[in-house]
Design an enzyme around this catalytic site. Structure first.
Site, PDB file in Angstrom:
ATOM      1  N   GLY A 146      40.729  32.529  41.229  1.00 37.36           N
ATOM      2  CA  GLY A 146      41.822  31.614  41.735  1.00 37.36           C
ATOM      3  C   GLY A 146      42.604  32.415  42.787  1.00 37.36           C
ATOM      4  O   GLY A 146      43.343  31.527  43.733  1.00 37.36           O
TER       5      GLY A 146
ATOM      6  N   ALA B 249      43.423  33.470  38.399  1.00 38.51           N
ATOM      7  CA  ALA B 249      44.159  32.666  37.319  1.00 38.51           C
ATOM      8  C   ALA B 249      44.239  33.708  36.315  1.00 38.51           C
ATOM      9  O   ALA B 249      43.632  34.510  36.164  1.00 38.51           O
ATOM     10  CB  ALA B 249      43.507  31.393  36.991  1.00 38.51           C
TER      11      ALA B 249
ATOM     12  N   GLU C  13      40.070  31.182  45.664  1.00 38.16           N
ATOM     13  CA  GLU C  13      40.240  29.933  45.938  1.00 38.16           C
ATOM     14  C   GLU C  13      41.560  29.459  46.749  1.00 38.16           C
ATOM     15  O   GLU C  13      41.571  28.664  47.411  1.00 38.16           O
ATOM     16  CB  GLU C  13      40.096  29.247  44.585  1.00 38.16           C
ATOM     17  CG  GLU C  13      38.819  29.243  43.863  1.00 38.16           C
ATOM     18  CD  GLU C  13      38.954  29.025  42.280  1.00 38.16           C
ATOM     19  OE1 GLU C  13      39.960  29.672  41.624  1.00 38.16           O
ATOM     20  OE2 GLU C  13      38.098  27.884  41.992  1.00 38.16           O
TER      21      GLU C  13
ATOM     22  N   GLU D 298      34.000  33.988  37.694  1.00 40.81           N
ATOM     23  CA  GLU D 298      34.599  33.181  36.497  1.00 40.81           C
ATOM     24  C   GLU D 298      33.322  33.066  35.332  1.00 40.81           C
ATOM     25  O   GLU D 298      33.449  33.285  34.191  1.00 40.81           O
ATOM     26  CB  GLU D 298      34.727  31.984  36.718  1.00 40.81           C
ATOM     27  CG  GLU D 298      36.135  31.569  37.453  1.00 40.81           C
ATOM     28  CD  GLU D 298      36.239  31.873  38.877  1.00 40.81           C
ATOM     29  OE1 GLU D 298      35.264  32.304  39.485  1.00 40.81           O
ATOM     30  OE2 GLU D 298      37.284  31.473  39.700  1.00 40.81           O
TER      31      GLU D 298
HETATM   32  N1  CAA Z   1      45.112  37.607  34.680  1.00 43.57           N
HETATM   33  C1  CAA Z   1      45.812  38.313  33.915  1.00 43.57           C
HETATM   34  N2  CAA Z   1      46.242  39.478  33.966  1.00 43.57           N
HETATM   35  C2  CAA Z   1      45.464  40.243  35.153  1.00 43.57           C
HETATM   36  C3  CAA Z   1      44.355  39.664  35.965  1.00 43.57           C
HETATM   37  C4  CAA Z   1      44.303  38.073  35.561  1.00 43.57           C
HETATM   38  N3  CAA Z   1      43.321  37.414  36.480  1.00 43.57           N
HETATM   39  N4  CAA Z   1      43.860  40.389  36.596  1.00 43.57           N
HETATM   40  C5  CAA Z   1      44.592  41.825  36.449  1.00 43.57           C
HETATM   41  N5  CAA Z   1      45.577  41.579  35.350  1.00 43.57           N
HETATM   42  C6  CAA Z   1      46.327  42.508  34.739  1.00 43.57           C
HETATM   43  C7  CAA Z   1      45.295  43.503  34.108  1.00 43.57           C
HETATM   44  O1  CAA Z   1      45.374  42.946  32.799  1.00 43.57           O
HETATM   45  C8  CAA Z   1      46.272  44.799  34.101  1.00 43.57           C
HETATM   46  O2  CAA Z   1      47.593  44.276  32.883  1.00 43.57           O
HETATM   47  P1  CAA Z   1      48.094  45.398  32.082  1.00 43.57           P
HETATM   48  O3  CAA Z   1      48.522  46.594  33.023  1.00 43.57           O
HETATM   49  O4  CAA Z   1      49.255  44.953  31.233  1.00 43.57           O
HETATM   50  O5  CAA Z   1      46.738  46.103  31.250  1.00 43.57           O
HETATM   51  C9  CAA Z   1      47.178  44.762  35.219  1.00 43.57           C
HETATM   52  O6  CAA Z   1      46.883  43.375  35.818  1.00 43.57           O
HETATM   53  C10 CAA Z   1      46.259  45.483  36.178  1.00 43.57           C
HETATM   54  O7  CAA Z   1      44.884  45.277  36.259  1.00 43.57           O
HETATM   55  P2  CAA Z   1      43.770  46.380  35.997  1.00 43.57           P
HETATM   56  O8  CAA Z   1      44.322  47.511  35.173  1.00 43.57           O
HETATM   57  O9  CAA Z   1      42.464  45.580  35.425  1.00 43.57           O
HETATM   58  O10 CAA Z   1      43.569  47.040  37.300  1.00 43.57           O
HETATM   59  P3  CAA Z   1      42.492  47.611  37.956  1.00 43.57           P
HETATM   60  O11 CAA Z   1      42.540  48.230  39.133  1.00 43.57           O
HETATM   61  O12 CAA Z   1      41.494  48.515  36.903  1.00 43.57           O
HETATM   62  O13 CAA Z   1      41.391  46.473  38.239  1.00 43.57           O
HETATM   63  C11 CAA Z   1      40.582  44.283  39.016  1.00 43.57           C
HETATM   64  C12 CAA Z   1      41.557  45.527  39.052  1.00 43.57           C
HETATM   65  C13 CAA Z   1      39.166  44.640  39.425  1.00 43.57           C
HETATM   66  C14 CAA Z   1      41.042  43.106  39.998  1.00 43.57           C
HETATM   67  C15 CAA Z   1      40.713  43.677  37.507  1.00 43.57           C
HETATM   68  O14 CAA Z   1      42.186  43.541  37.122  1.00 43.57           O
HETATM   69  C16 CAA Z   1      40.223  42.405  37.223  1.00 43.57           C
HETATM   70  O15 CAA Z   1      39.037  42.128  37.169  1.00 43.57           O
HETATM   71  N6  CAA Z   1      40.919  41.279  37.219  1.00 43.57           N
HETATM   72  C17 CAA Z   1      40.494  39.927  36.625  1.00 43.57           C
HETATM   73  C18 CAA Z   1      39.894  39.344  37.872  1.00 43.57           C
HETATM   74  C19 CAA Z   1      39.259  37.929  37.546  1.00 43.57           C
HETATM   75  O16 CAA Z   1      38.174  37.857  36.678  1.00 43.57           O
HETATM   76  N7  CAA Z   1      39.843  37.036  38.059  1.00 43.57           N
HETATM   77  C20 CAA Z   1      39.436  35.748  37.834  1.00 43.57           C
HETATM   78  C21 CAA Z   1      40.183  34.945  36.631  1.00 43.57           C
HETATM   79  S1  CAA Z   1      39.554  33.309  36.265  1.00 43.57           S
HETATM   80  C22 CAA Z   1      40.038  32.356  37.579  1.00 43.57           C
HETATM   81  O17 CAA Z   1      40.488  32.625  38.255  1.00 43.57           O
HETATM   82  C23 CAA Z   1      39.594  31.074  36.907  1.00 43.57           C
HETATM   83  C24 CAA Z   1      39.869  29.752  38.020  1.00 43.57           C
HETATM   84  O18 CAA Z   1      39.069  29.673  39.172  1.00 43.57           O
HETATM   85  C25 CAA Z   1      40.824  28.845  37.940  1.00 43.57           C
END
Ligand code: CAA
Length: 262
Positions: free
Chosen positions: A108, A63, A111, A131
């Protein structure tokens, strides 16, 4: 639509989540577009769906953390409901949905894949529920579907520790059915979808309904009663009459015709 593409090839529809700047993360707009694309599927023509993410790095990275970062308690609950409503629609969608997981499937993303009937993934896929590392619980069904798919012990370990797992481990614990080199993933999903689409569509839909509703039943007696009703319904279809007559016809030169969905 800005973030979703939908393509139909024969009886197979492919939904692609396409928000590369955020690794296909699910914000409200993506969820709304997903809801709308599901409503637009022509169920008379399409017999199986594939859900995937654009690019070769990420299926869905979760998400949208930016959008969630400022939510109040009530807004958080509403955002959870928004995701859950779409994922429930996907889970109970009348035709099968195959998740072709092409990279990160976190939060998400994991999920949404679990709301699909079948998951296959690429070798670079990474699954996880990160999360608790963000100070929240999984909010789009992760606490429920992961426990049902891989068992409560493994689900609790993954969710409490927020540890991501790679494709081979996802395969070992039964979260995915198969792992492919990235370039073979979509062809494999299309092959599987075509195999499903060849079978009697009303029967396939009945199987999905029987499995899903049976798993929610409170006893095996109630579950098999659901199956009996759906089994009985098949005997009102032309496809049942044709399928059985074809088997019973001993003329080996006869070619099987496509099922009519009637
Ligand atoms: N939400 C918003 N933006 C996201 C995102 C997310 N879940 N995941 C990645 N992005 C964005 C980053 O912010 C980044 O944007 P910018 O270029 O503007 O900085 C872009 O995508 C590329 O990401 P990274 O630079 O971080 O890429 P990476 O290769 O270094 O890492 C990754 C990849 C390991 C997937 C890392 O992006 C990451 O950890 N993302 C978040 C994963 C996460 O925690 N997901 C769970 C979200 S909570 C949820 O989903 C709640 C629910 O159950 C409803």
């Amino acid at each position: 639509m800005e973030f979703i593409t939908y393509e139909v090839t024969g009886p197979v529809g492919t939904i692609t989540i396409n928000r590369p700047k955020a690794l296909n993360a699910l914000n409200s707009q993506v969820l709304e577009e997903l809801d709308a694309v599901l409503d637009s599927v022509d169920l008379d023509a399409v017999r199986c769906l594939i859900l995937t993410g654009a690019g070769e790095k990420s299926f869905v990275a979760g998400a949208d953390i930016g959008e969630m970062s400022t939510l109040s308690k009530a807004e958080g609950e509403a955002f959870g409901k928004k995701g859950n409503d779409v994922f429930l629609k996907l889970e109970s969608f009348p035709i099968p949905v195959i998740a072709a997981v092409n990279g990160f499937a976190l939060g998400g993303g994991c999920e949404i894949s679990m709301s699909c009937d079948i998951r296959i993934c690429s070798e670079n896929a990474v699954f996880g529920q990160p999360e608790v590392g963000l100070g929240i619980t999984p909010g789009f069904g992760g606490t429920q579907r992961l426990a049902r798919l891989v068992g409560p012990g493994m689900a609790k370990q993954m969710i409490y520790s927020a540890r991501n797992i790679k494709a081979d481990e996802a395969l070992r614990i039964g979260l995915v059915n198969a792992v492919y080199p990235i370039e073979e993933l979509l062809p494999a999903a299309q092959k599987l979808a075509a195999a499903i689409a060849k079978n009697a569509p009303i029967a396939v839909r009945g199987c999905k309904k029987a499995i899903n509703e049976g798993l929610e039943a409170s006893s095996m007696a109630e579950a098999v009663a659901i199956e009996e009703k759906i089994f009985g319904d098949c005997f009102e279809t032309e496809d049942q009459r044709y399928g059985m007559a074809f088997f019973l016809d001993k003329n080996k030169d006869k070619v099987k015709e496509p099922f009519k969905n009637k």
